[in-house]
Design an enzyme around this catalytic site. Sequence first.
Site, PDB file in Angstrom:
ATOM      1  CG  HIS A  62     -39.202 -16.772 -55.669  1.00 59.85           C
ATOM      2  ND1 HIS A  62     -39.943 -16.675 -54.594  1.00 59.85           N
ATOM      3  CD2 HIS A  62     -38.770 -18.098 -56.032  1.00 59.85           C
ATOM      4  CE1 HIS A  62     -40.268 -18.076 -54.226  1.00 59.85           C
ATOM      5  NE2 HIS A  62     -39.488 -18.730 -54.867  1.00 59.85           N
TER       6      HIS A  62
ATOM      7  CE  LYS B  16     -47.031 -26.679 -53.667  1.00 60.50           C
ATOM      8  NZ  LYS B  16     -45.546 -27.163 -53.684  1.00 60.50           N
TER       9      LYS B  16
ATOM     10  CB  SER C 218     -41.282 -20.430 -50.487  1.00 57.22           C
ATOM     11  OG  SER C 218     -41.194 -19.294 -51.429  1.00 57.22           O
TER      12      SER C 218
HETATM   13  O1  PNS Z   1     -42.529 -23.310 -56.720  1.00 59.00           O
HETATM   14  P1  PNS Z   1     -42.783 -24.775 -56.875  1.00 59.00           P
HETATM   15  O2  PNS Z   1     -43.719 -25.517 -55.905  1.00 59.00           O
HETATM   16  O3  PNS Z   1     -41.468 -25.591 -57.204  1.00 59.00           O
HETATM   17  O4  PNS Z   1     -43.735 -24.618 -58.227  1.00 59.00           O
HETATM   18  C1  PNS Z   1     -44.240 -25.882 -58.839  1.00 59.00           C
HETATM   19  C2  PNS Z   1     -45.011 -25.416 -60.102  1.00 59.00           C
HETATM   20  C3  PNS Z   1     -46.013 -24.472 -59.864  1.00 59.00           C
HETATM   21  C4  PNS Z   1     -43.649 -24.605 -61.126  1.00 59.00           C
HETATM   22  C5  PNS Z   1     -45.487 -26.512 -60.817  1.00 59.00           C
HETATM   23  O5  PNS Z   1     -46.224 -27.398 -59.940  1.00 59.00           O
HETATM   24  C6  PNS Z   1     -46.103 -26.475 -61.956  1.00 59.00           C
HETATM   25  O6  PNS Z   1     -45.548 -26.316 -62.868  1.00 59.00           O
HETATM   26  N1  PNS Z   1     -47.608 -26.535 -61.989  1.00 59.00           N
HETATM   27  C7  PNS Z   1     -48.468 -26.443 -63.069  1.00 59.00           C
HETATM   28  C8  PNS Z   1     -48.887 -27.756 -63.442  1.00 59.00           C
HETATM   29  C9  PNS Z   1     -48.153 -28.730 -64.432  1.00 59.00           C
HETATM   30  O7  PNS Z   1     -47.768 -28.060 -65.645  1.00 59.00           O
HETATM   31  N2  PNS Z   1     -47.634 -29.797 -64.088  1.00 59.00           N
HETATM   32  C10 PNS Z   1     -46.826 -30.638 -64.942  1.00 59.00           C
HETATM   33  C11 PNS Z   1     -45.379 -30.074 -65.187  1.00 59.00           C
HETATM   34  S1  PNS Z   1     -44.021 -30.505 -63.998  1.00 59.00           S
END
Ligand code: PNS
Length: 167
Positions: free
Chosen positions: A18, A42, A128
């Site tokens: 990251h 989660k 992770s």
């Molecule tokens: O590291 P990850 O688990 O792939 O991250 C996922 C993350 C946090 C980037 C994603 O869940 C996110 O953008 N969450 C915010 C909510 C959102 O905007 N959801 C719709 C867009 S796909």
Amino acid sequence: MAGVAVCPGSFDPVTLGHVDIVRRARTMFDEVVVAVGVNAAKTPLLDDETRVALFAAAVEDMPGVRVVAMPGLLADLCREVGATSIVKGLRGGADFDAEHPMALMNRHLSGVDTVFLVGAASLSHIASSMVRDVAKHGGTIDDLVPDGVADAVHAALEVRRNKGESR
Ligand code: PNS
């Protein structure tokens, strides 16, 4: 590429992969905002404040990079910070398959395009989820994560063990 990039993720925990992507993004954008997803459905190993604090410590030597909590939609955060791009790292094709629909959804919601960066090959095995698993089974994670992260992961695992949780 001038402008403001948002690098979103769960960062449970932040890894050297990251940090590598953020460093590369910072060479391309005036400002990089790391957005730590919080209040997600989660249950993360590390709590929201710890994930934000660990990433902030990992980039404290990088001017133009800040770390914020993202309690809602990435599209809303993009508007708030004036993002011109979303930046995500790709380790391989599986990452792209997962990221592609999110990139389309985020552009639909915010008009902001996602830029994919390929990180260092030497870090492409780091995820992770695997870091958590290696730590849980007694392996060394110190060389996979920034300083201070291994201690936080072990402490969180210890709390879970004491509560009788297996995850
Ligand atoms: O590291 P990850 O688990 O792939 O991250 C996922 C993350 C946090 C980037 C994603 O869940 C996110 O953008 N969450 C915010 C909510 C959102 O905007 N959801 C719709 C867009 S796909």
